[in-house]
Design a protein around this motif. Sequence first.
Motif: not given
Length: 298
Positions: A236-251
């Motif tokens: 779960k932590d890896l999944i959330d880390a990948r989503v958060a990384l993409e969110a940071r890039r998009l922002l």
Amino acid sequence: MVDFASLPIPVIAYTPVCRPGLGIALTTVRELHAKAPPELLTRPHRLDFHQIVLFTEKSGSYGVDSTRFPCDPGTLLWTRPDQVVQAYPAAGADGDVIMFTEAFPLQMGPRMGLLDDVLRPSHWVLTEQELAAFQRVLSLLQEEFRRPDRGFGEELLKHLLAVVLLHVDQVCRHRHPDGEDGAPSGEAGELFMRFRRELDRSYGSTRLVEDYADALNCSPRALARACRAFAGTSTKDLIDARVALEARRLLVHTDLPISAIARQLGFSEVTNFGKFFTRRVDMTPGAFRREAKARSQP
């Protein structure tokens, strides 16, 4: 999902140094800064190759996927293909640079099978012992790179690069000791690599561990063991880390509204995205966008 290759962020192609046709090149930070236009390095850009830098002189800082790292002497930085990077060089900056294509390294075990994994750490401050060991290996690689090729030069360089990468992996595992000390089994390694590939495909559509286990035809418990062994953390932590990384890039690197980013990442409500992002990054999406864009100014 946004294709970052389509964004107006310049890509620096791999250019062999000294030995055309070779998938590895060694140079220095000072030489790179002398050859590349300063406005290119100090603005967001991407590399289509791996770059490992050991900083030896006061070098300012470096941004990788919107996270800014200080790069003092003894700092090791690994930038992977397609990561969004930005340099903030200081006067007199210098360091040793290894550049290599994705196809050049030897095939190694599962632990090193994801060289381009964007969730792996990129920045380490080496201890005196780690620095001395890394410099010994690096000096052998540099010596072989400068030597005229007598027929086995490429193979020697591949093996020496493998030793360098194993040293980096060892440093990484010392920093994150939660994983197993021994190398996990080949079956677990293959499962972890399949999970990381599936995560890159599906992070925008699901964040449920059970969905990934079903896609990989394994149990959630088996997937959890593989993630703990290779990454030292939960699935779960890896999944959330990948989503958060993409969110940071998009922002940082797009002007998409926060509501559109939330939808692209699979959130039905922008408020849920805001809560998720704040929990992972310790600030709201709007505050992160404003702060990151202010920091990105050279």
